[in-house]
Write a protein that holds these residues in place. Structure first.
Motif, PDB file in Angstrom:
ATOM      1  N   ARG A  98      -4.171  -9.677   0.574  1.00  0.00           N
ATOM      2  CA  ARG A  98      -2.842 -10.034   1.094  1.00  0.00           C
ATOM      3  C   ARG A  98      -1.741  -9.220   0.439  1.00  0.00           C
ATOM      4  NH1 ARG A  98      -4.470 -15.826   0.331  1.00  0.00           N
ATOM      5  NH2 ARG A  98      -3.248 -15.732  -1.588  1.00  0.00           N
ATOM      6  N   THR A  99      -1.915  -8.920  -0.875  1.00  0.00           N
ATOM      7  CA  THR A  99      -0.832  -8.332  -1.657  1.00  0.00           C
ATOM      8  C   THR A  99      -1.358  -7.240  -2.569  1.00  0.00           C
ATOM      9  OG1 THR A  99       0.235 -10.517  -1.687  1.00  0.00           O
ATOM     10  CG2 THR A  99       1.110  -8.843  -3.187  1.00  0.00           C
ATOM     11  N   SER A 120       0.665 -15.909  -8.088  1.00  0.00           N
ATOM     12  CA  SER A 120       0.478 -16.157  -6.652  1.00  0.00           C
ATOM     13  C   SER A 120      -0.636 -17.173  -6.425  1.00  0.00           C
ATOM     14  CB  SER A 120       0.164 -14.847  -5.930  1.00  0.00           C
ATOM     15  OG  SER A 120      -1.071 -14.308  -6.362  1.00  0.00           O
ATOM     16  N   LEU A 167       2.369 -11.259  -9.151  1.00  0.00           N
ATOM     17  CA  LEU A 167       1.070 -11.442  -8.514  1.00  0.00           C
ATOM     18  C   LEU A 167       0.220 -12.451  -9.281  1.00  0.00           C
ATOM     19  CD1 LEU A 167      -0.725 -10.483  -6.188  1.00  0.00           C
ATOM     20  CD2 LEU A 167      -1.594  -8.693  -7.716  1.00  0.00           C
ATOM     21  N   GLY A 214      -5.369 -10.417  -4.085  1.00  0.00           N
ATOM     22  CA  GLY A 214      -4.327  -9.521  -4.570  1.00  0.00           C
ATOM     23  C   GLY A 214      -4.856  -8.562  -5.603  1.00  0.00           C
ATOM     24  N   PRO A 219      -0.967  -4.906   3.788  1.00  0.00           N
ATOM     25  CA  PRO A 219      -0.706  -5.889   2.727  1.00  0.00           C
ATOM     26  C   PRO A 219       0.753  -5.835   2.286  1.00  0.00           C
ATOM     27  CG  PRO A 219      -2.627  -4.522   2.189  1.00  0.00           C
ATOM     28  CD  PRO A 219      -1.952  -3.884   3.360  1.00  0.00           C
ATOM     29  N   GLU A 220       1.230  -6.942   1.775  1.00  0.00           N
ATOM     30  CA  GLU A 220       2.537  -6.969   1.132  1.00  0.00           C
ATOM     31  C   GLU A 220       2.471  -6.091  -0.117  1.00  0.00           C
ATOM     32  OE1 GLU A 220       5.400 -10.273  -1.126  1.00  0.00           O
ATOM     33  OE2 GLU A 220       3.254 -10.664  -0.803  1.00  0.00           O
ATOM     34  N   LEU A 244       4.275  -5.294  -3.762  1.00  0.00           N
ATOM     35  CA  LEU A 244       5.208  -5.632  -4.835  1.00  0.00           C
ATOM     36  C   LEU A 244       5.298  -4.425  -5.758  1.00  0.00           C
ATOM     37  CD1 LEU A 244       3.858  -9.195  -5.795  1.00  0.00           C
ATOM     38  CD2 LEU A 244       5.729  -8.644  -4.227  1.00  0.00           C
TER      39      LEU A 244
END
Length: 420
Positions: free
Chosen positions: A75-76, A118, A115, A54, A103-104, A106
């Motif tokens: 991923r994020t 996470s 994050l 992330g 990616p996700e 936020l």
């Protein structure tokens, strides 16, 4: 000395939340800043050791953030600015192949905090400023190893951080504190007589206070040895950054302020030293480069081969050490005073300084006005009530007051100078 509380950062203790084989999963907060970009360089050169899951950034450099996310296959991605989500999504889509999942994302003020909690092994907090406090607390509460480059979160929320951190859970990433961390591995706490924090002296080393009266923003940003962001660079010019590091060293290692010394070392080769009770002094030295401290933060207790450059010992060099001029640069002694007050005083000191730096950058405050204004705000804040437990709302309230009061004072200064 042996009855003192356990230090937050102890090289003899290893906190491993996700033990196992394979690369460590890492989250990088502040990925588009100086610490973040150098950390990514280190990760890309060591894919067998680290895997980034992330990234977070403020959102001012969307294209770079998208490039980082694509290269690392995270991923994020988290951004503080909600208004750039569309641009970030488009930038990501332009870099990923057709049908490849993005990616996700936020977004918002709490995105980095989400994050930080996470699923990962290590969180590298490279955010600048006290906004890094909430992600620091979230990473600790979630049980992650915290590679801490965001000194402000520890300074403004010291008791809160200490209440959450398990032994060995925090690894310092500042070059000075990573140096102390490594040198402290050579002895026990009872062996330590003094911590010696080195300072380059910044671009104004050797100048008197009168000679600093009319220096410009460009002058202050011309750091002789380090390439850093503008806020940290100006903090280095005022030596406020060194004052913050003294408070940080006190909190990390539980060494009293009167046993933490600052010495000026213009070459920035020796990053800090530990003096032991037998008279030995151990110094940690590398050429100026943050990849070494970052590698300690991400890799400890293992070292990352070739993380940073080395000295060429076949060439002559001179290493100088000078006493700190506390008259021209009173910020270190002010920081010692603030650290001794504890409570919300460090939050007031840090917030007032952040506002003053911005005022200086905009031309509303002269260079010497930075520390003069910070001193006045700290004095007006007064002494914290003894025995009062610190809370996050306390910190936020103190910061809000300090920022508002600092803006009032800097506005008056700007108005007076305009009339003159």
């Amino acid at each position: 000395m042996t009855d003192a509380p356990a230090p937050l950062a102890d090289p003899h203790l290893v906190y491993d939340p996700v033990a196992g084989d394979g690369p460590k999963d890492v989250v990088i907060l502040g990925s588009t800043g100086s610490i973040g970009t150098q950390a990514i360089d280190l990760v890309l050169r060591n894919p067998d050791r680290f895997r980034v899951t992330g990234l977070s950034a403020n959102g001012g450099r969307v294209a770079l953030l998208a490039d980082q996310a694509h290269r690392l296959r995270v991923r994020t991605v988290a951004v503080a600015r909600e208004d750039v989500v569309g641009a970030l999504r488009d930038a990501l889509a332009a870099r990923y192949g057709a049908g490849e999942p993005l990616p996700e994302i936020l977004a918002g003020a709490d995105a980095a905090t989400q994050l930080a909690a996470s699923d990962c092994h290590t969180v590298l907090n490279g955010i600048t400023g006290s906004i890094g406090l909430a992600p620091t607390l979230a990473a600790l509460e979630a049980g992650r190893t915290l590679a801490l480059a965001n000194k402000e979160s520890l300074i403004v929320g010291g008791p809160l951080v200490k209440a959450l951190a398990a032994p060995g859970q925090i690894i310092p990433v500042d070059s000075e504190h990573a140096a102390l961390f490594q040198a402290l591995a050579a002895g026990t706490r009872a062996d330590v007589r003094k911590l010696v924090v080195t300072a380059s002296g910044g671009p104004f080393r050797g100048r008197t206070r009168d000679e600093l009266a009319n220096v410009t923003v460009e002058d202050a940003l011309a750091h002789p040895t380090w390439a850093m962001g503008p806020v940290i660079t100006i903090n280095s010019a005022t030596l406020v950054n060194k004052g913050l590091e003294v408070i940080e060293a006190h909190l990390l290692y539980d060494i009293p302020f009167d046993r933490i010394e600052v010495v000026v070392h213009p070459q920035s080769y020796v990053h800090s030293m530990v003096e032991f009770t037998d008279g030995s002094t151990l110094a940690q030295a590398t050429p100026p480069d943050m990849r070494g401290p970052i590698a300690i933060g991400l890799g400890w207790p293992e070292r990352v081969p070739d993380a940073a450059p080395v000295f060429d010992w076949s060439k002559a060099s001179t290493w100088e050490f000078h006493p700190l001029d506390n008259e021209a640069f009173p910020s270190v002694n002010l920081a010692r005073h603030v650290g001794g007050l504890a409570g919300t005083a460090p939050a007031v000191f840090n917030a007032a300084n952040e506002e003053c730096v911005e005022a200086f950058r905009s031309g509303a405050l002269p260079f010497n006005g930075i520390i003069d204004t910070v001193t006045r705000v700290v004095e007006e804040h007064g002494t914290p009530r003894p025995g009062t437990s610190l809370t996050v709302p306390d910190v936020l309230e103190a910061e809000t007051w300090a920022r508002a009061r600092t803006r009032e004072l800097t506005a008056r200064t700007a108005s007076a100078e305009a009339r003159a």
